[in-house]
Design a protein around this motif. Structure first.
Motif, PDB file in Angstrom:
ATOM      1  N   THR A   1      34.439  57.360  23.472  1.00  0.00           N
ATOM      2  CA  THR A   1      35.296  56.360  22.841  1.00  0.00           C
ATOM      3  C   THR A   1      34.846  54.928  23.054  1.00  0.00           C
ATOM      4  O   THR A   1      35.362  54.013  22.411  1.00  0.00           O
ATOM      5  CB  THR A   1      36.747  56.481  23.352  1.00  0.00           C
ATOM      6  N   PHE A   2      33.884  54.686  23.945  1.00  0.00           N
ATOM      7  CA  PHE A   2      33.523  53.310  24.297  1.00  0.00           C
ATOM      8  C   PHE A   2      33.004  52.510  23.108  1.00  0.00           C
ATOM      9  O   PHE A   2      33.536  51.451  22.773  1.00  0.00           O
ATOM     10  CB  PHE A   2      32.475  53.295  25.411  1.00  0.00           C
ATOM     11  N   SER A   3      31.961  52.990  22.478  1.00  0.00           N
ATOM     12  CA  SER A   3      31.297  52.167  21.464  1.00  0.00           C
ATOM     13  C   SER A   3      31.931  52.376  20.093  1.00  0.00           C
ATOM     14  O   SER A   3      32.384  53.468  19.741  1.00  0.00           O
ATOM     15  CB  SER A   3      29.802  52.512  21.397  1.00  0.00           C
ATOM     16  N   ARG A   4      31.937  51.283  19.313  1.00  0.00           N
ATOM     17  CA  ARG A   4      32.524  51.342  17.976  1.00  0.00           C
ATOM     18  C   ARG A   4      31.754  50.408  17.057  1.00  0.00           C
ATOM     19  O   ARG A   4      31.782  49.196  17.226  1.00  0.00           O
ATOM     20  CB  ARG A   4      33.999  50.948  18.026  1.00  0.00           C
ATOM     21  N   SER A   5      31.088  50.968  16.085  1.00  0.00           N
ATOM     22  CA  SER A   5      30.261  50.184  15.174  1.00  0.00           C
ATOM     23  C   SER A   5      30.880  50.012  13.796  1.00  0.00           C
ATOM     24  O   SER A   5      30.211  49.572  12.864  1.00  0.00           O
ATOM     25  CB  SER A   5      28.880  50.839  15.042  1.00  0.00           C
ATOM     26  N   THR A   6      32.164  50.330  13.665  1.00  0.00           N
ATOM     27  CA  THR A   6      32.826  50.218  12.363  1.00  0.00           C
ATOM     28  C   THR A   6      33.613  48.920  12.218  1.00  0.00           C
ATOM     29  O   THR A   6      34.174  48.655  11.155  1.00  0.00           O
ATOM     30  CB  THR A   6      33.784  51.396  12.143  1.00  0.00           C
ATOM     31  N   LEU A   7      33.672  48.108  13.262  1.00  0.00           N
ATOM     32  CA  LEU A   7      34.474  46.893  13.207  1.00  0.00           C
ATOM     33  C   LEU A   7      33.907  45.899  12.202  1.00  0.00           C
ATOM     34  O   LEU A   7      32.694  45.728  12.086  1.00  0.00           O
ATOM     35  CB  LEU A   7      34.534  46.238  14.587  1.00  0.00           C
ATOM     36  N   THR A   8      34.808  45.222  11.500  1.00  0.00           N
ATOM     37  CA  THR A   8      34.428  44.152  10.575  1.00  0.00           C
ATOM     38  C   THR A   8      35.376  42.976  10.811  1.00  0.00           C
ATOM     39  O   THR A   8      36.347  43.065  11.575  1.00  0.00           O
ATOM     40  CB  THR A   8      34.510  44.612   9.108  1.00  0.00           C
ATOM     41  N   TRP A   9      35.116  41.886  10.109  1.00  0.00           N
ATOM     42  CA  TRP A   9      35.926  40.685  10.293  1.00  0.00           C
ATOM     43  C   TRP A   9      37.400  40.937  10.002  1.00  0.00           C
ATOM     44  O   TRP A   9      38.280  40.326  10.626  1.00  0.00           O
ATOM     45  CB  TRP A   9      35.394  39.566   9.399  1.00  0.00           C
ATOM     46  N   LYS A  10      37.684  41.836   9.083  1.00  0.00           N
ATOM     47  CA  LYS A  10      39.083  42.067   8.722  1.00  0.00           C
ATOM     48  C   LYS A  10      39.874  42.694   9.867  1.00  0.00           C
ATOM     49  O   LYS A  10      41.112  42.592   9.910  1.00  0.00           O
ATOM     50  CB  LYS A  10      39.179  42.945   7.473  1.00  0.00           C
ATOM     51  N   ASP A  11      39.169  43.337  10.837  1.00  0.00           N
ATOM     52  CA  ASP A  11      39.871  43.960  11.961  1.00  0.00           C
ATOM     53  C   ASP A  11      40.478  42.927  12.903  1.00  0.00           C
ATOM     54  O   ASP A  11      41.368  43.259  13.700  1.00  0.00           O
ATOM     55  CB  ASP A  11      38.914  44.866  12.739  1.00  0.00           C
ATOM     56  N   LEU A  12      40.018  41.698  12.824  1.00  0.00           N
ATOM     57  CA  LEU A  12      40.590  40.662  13.694  1.00  0.00           C
ATOM     58  C   LEU A  12      42.069  40.438  13.393  1.00  0.00           C
ATOM     59  O   LEU A  12      42.840  40.048  14.270  1.00  0.00           O
ATOM     60  CB  LEU A  12      39.818  39.352  13.535  1.00  0.00           C
ATOM     61  N   GLU A  13      42.469  40.690  12.151  1.00  0.00           N
ATOM     62  CA  GLU A  13      43.879  40.546  11.795  1.00  0.00           C
ATOM     63  C   GLU A  13      44.731  41.534  12.579  1.00  0.00           C
ATOM     64  O   GLU A  13      45.832  41.204  13.044  1.00  0.00           O
ATOM     65  CB  GLU A  13      44.057  40.761  10.291  1.00  0.00           C
ATOM     66  N   TRP A  14      44.220  42.761  12.726  1.00  0.00           N
ATOM     67  CA  TRP A  14      44.928  43.773  13.530  1.00  0.00           C
ATOM     68  C   TRP A  14      45.083  43.297  14.973  1.00  0.00           C
ATOM     69  O   TRP A  14      46.161  43.399  15.571  1.00  0.00           O
ATOM     70  CB  TRP A  14      44.156  45.097  13.493  1.00  0.00           C
ATOM     71  N   LEU A  15      44.004  42.754  15.530  1.00  0.00           N
ATOM     72  CA  LEU A  15      44.048  42.288  16.919  1.00  0.00           C
ATOM     73  C   LEU A  15      45.024  41.129  17.066  1.00  0.00           C
ATOM     74  O   LEU A  15      45.810  41.074  18.016  1.00  0.00           O
ATOM     75  CB  LEU A  15      42.650  41.875  17.375  1.00  0.00           C
ATOM     76  N   ARG A  16      45.000  40.192  16.115  1.00  0.00           N
ATOM     77  CA  ARG A  16      45.903  39.045  16.180  1.00  0.00           C
ATOM     78  C   ARG A  16      47.363  39.483  16.150  1.00  0.00           C
ATOM     79  O   ARG A  16      48.222  38.874  16.800  1.00  0.00           O
ATOM     80  CB  ARG A  16      45.616  38.102  15.003  1.00  0.00           C
ATOM     81  N   SER A  17      47.633  40.565  15.449  1.00  0.00           N
ATOM     82  CA  SER A  17      49.019  41.036  15.355  1.00  0.00           C
ATOM     83  C   SER A  17      49.509  41.646  16.665  1.00  0.00           C
ATOM     84  O   SER A  17      50.710  41.873  16.825  1.00  0.00           O
ATOM     85  CB  SER A  17      49.149  42.079  14.233  1.00  0.00           C
ATOM     86  N   ARG A  18      48.601  41.894  17.578  1.00  0.00           N
ATOM     87  CA  ARG A  18      48.965  42.560  18.824  1.00  0.00           C
ATOM     88  C   ARG A  18      48.862  41.679  20.060  1.00  0.00           C
ATOM     89  O   ARG A  18      49.035  42.163  21.180  1.00  0.00           O
ATOM     90  CB  ARG A  18      48.112  43.818  19.001  1.00  0.00           C
ATOM     91  N   THR A  19      48.553  40.406  19.874  1.00  0.00           N
ATOM     92  CA  THR A  19      48.482  39.523  21.043  1.00  0.00           C
ATOM     93  C   THR A  19      48.783  38.089  20.652  1.00  0.00           C
ATOM     94  O   THR A  19      48.479  37.646  19.533  1.00  0.00           O
ATOM     95  CB  THR A  19      47.086  39.597  21.703  1.00  0.00           C
ATOM     96  N   SER A  20      49.371  37.378  21.585  1.00  0.00           N
ATOM     97  CA  SER A  20      49.598  35.946  21.407  1.00  0.00           C
ATOM     98  C   SER A  20      48.543  35.131  22.141  1.00  0.00           C
ATOM     99  O   SER A  20      48.562  33.898  22.095  1.00  0.00           O
ATOM    100  CB  SER A  20      50.995  35.574  21.924  1.00  0.00           C
TER     101      SER A  20
END
Length: 423
Positions: free
Chosen positions: A270-289
């Motif tokens: 589960t460590f490595s992930r090569s599918t991330l793109t710029w649009k995934d940052l929106e998901w991260l922003r929704s989960r942290t302040s």
């Protein structure tokens, strides 16, 4: 008030009158040589080694030779201010402890020792996802000291969300997302030893202390294996014992449960992930302040995209040369990115810092602060918390004295005008 540069320098010389030398070597090459003697071959290869023929690592340090400091005279520099402001926090110096994994290979106290060193100096420490000690324990040891959390974004979003939530709960002040290690670089020294510390259960304490990861591990342990294990060897037995000793809980219970092995296998899957793109940052922003800082940018266009996607900070880094052999030196990547960002978010620098003079040059080329990694790990290997603290003190002392000798009184006065390129 005596500056840190003169204070550290004077303390060393005064101790010398009584026959005492510094806790760890001051000269960077001597520090590195001493650490190599103190560390096991596996530990040295992991900490010091880089990708391929080590060309990017050499480029990182050699890039500093291409810039020369131009001192100015007859400036009142009796008082100098090293402090900087980052994300609403005033730090005593523009130096943060870079996230370094598997510190137990350097010293048995690992992050516990590093936390004491950081707290003694008031420097911000960045927790590594690949830590040897859970972030909650390190945060407790740091007390009121500033600290950030570095995230390796897992294949499992629930796990990533859990790690981020824990970072918020333990008081982290920023989230540093490492982008350049979605695949493990071709690290020849580790490959020649056929050694990956995570396979031994080292450096996965953030995972084994996580509730989501624990659920994933139990599911794997309860799933019947479809393949037969090869005949055990002494090395395999040692690996199992290493995994068992590092997994939370009683050793005998761990041996029977199979959870330590399942945890290692779950991590490796589960460590490595090569599918991330710029649009995934929106998901991260929704989960942290928390402010989101992207670490690993080297191209100006990526800096533009980072700004467009609302990130709060950038770390110019090539992972200390550990990912791509022959990549651009981190210092060479810095000015173009600084120009693109144009002061809209903080730009930090990582990869190649070995001294206070190096810090000065990175700041002059536009960095707001720098991350220091290998040098304090060498100090940790030599003398635990005292060694790590001493190395950081030496870097800060040289930065302070370099500022005074160059004719600048504050970090904001360290500009490109203080440097001259080598023709």
């Amino acid at each position: 008030m005596e500056s840190i540069g003169r204070a550290i320098q004077s303390a060393i010389y005064r101790a010398g009158v009584f026959g005492h030398r510094p806790t760890v070597p001051v000269e960077p090459a001597a520090l590195e040589a001493a650490a190599r003697k103190a560390m096991s071959p596996r530990a040295w290869s992991y900490v010091n080694g880089s990708a391929g023929q080590q060309r990017t690592d050499r480029a990182n340090t050699e890039a500093f030779y291409d810039h020369r400091i131009v001192p100015r005279m007859l400036v009142d520099v009796e008082e100098r201010d090293l402090s900087v402001d980052l994300f609403g926090t005033t730090l005593p110096a523009p130096v943060l402890l870079a996230p370094i994994g598997v510190l137990e290979m350097a010293h048995r106290e690992a992050e516990h020792a590093v936390a004491r060193a950081a707290r003694a100096l008031g420097l911000a420490m960045i927790h590594s996802t690949q830590a040897s000690v859970p972030m909650e324990q390190v945060a407790a040891a740091l007390g009121p000291n500033p600290h950030w959390y570095q995230l390796y974004w897992s294949r499992d979003d629930e796990l990533a969300a859990s790690l981020v939530a824990r970072a918020e709960e333990c008081g982290a002040q920023a989230l540093v997302v490492t982008l350049d290690t979605h695949l493990l670089g071709w690290r020849t020294r580790d490959l020649d030893l056929a050694h990956l510390p995570f396979a031994q259960g080292q450096g996965i304490a953030q995972y084994t202390s996580d509730s989501r990861f624990a659920a994933m591990t139990r599911e794997r342990a309860n799933t019947p294996r479809t393949e037969r294990d090869p005949r055990p060897t002494p090395a395999a037995v040692r690996s199992v014992l290493s995994q068992v000793r590092r997994y939370p809980g009683d050793v005998r219970t761990n041996l029977r449960s199979g959870l330590p092995r399942a945890a290692v296998e779950t991590f490796l899957d589960t460590f490595s992930r090569s599918t991330l793109t710029w649009k995934d940052l929106e998901w991260l922003r929704s989960r942290t302040s928390l402010p989101i800082v992207l670490k690993g940018l080297q191209h100006p266009d990526d800096a533009r995209l980072a700004i467009e996607h609302g990130v709060d900070g950038i770390v110019v880094s090539n992972h200390g040369g550990r990912q791509i052999d022959g990549a651009i030196a981190s210092l060479d990547a810095l000015p173009p990115i600084v120009d693109v960002v144009d002061g809209r978010v903080p730009v930090l620098f990582d990869s190649g810092i070995r001294s206070g003079a190096d810090v000065f040059k990175a700041l002059a080329l536009g960095a707001d602060s720098v991350l220091v990694g290998r040098p304090w790990v060498y100090g940790l290997a030599l003398a635990g918390a005292d060694g790590a603290q001493a190395v950081l003190e030496h870097i800060l002392a040289e930065l302070d004295l370099t500022m005074g000798l160059a004719g600048v009184r504050s970090i904001s006065e360290i500009t490109r005008d203080t440097l001259s390129p080598v023709e």
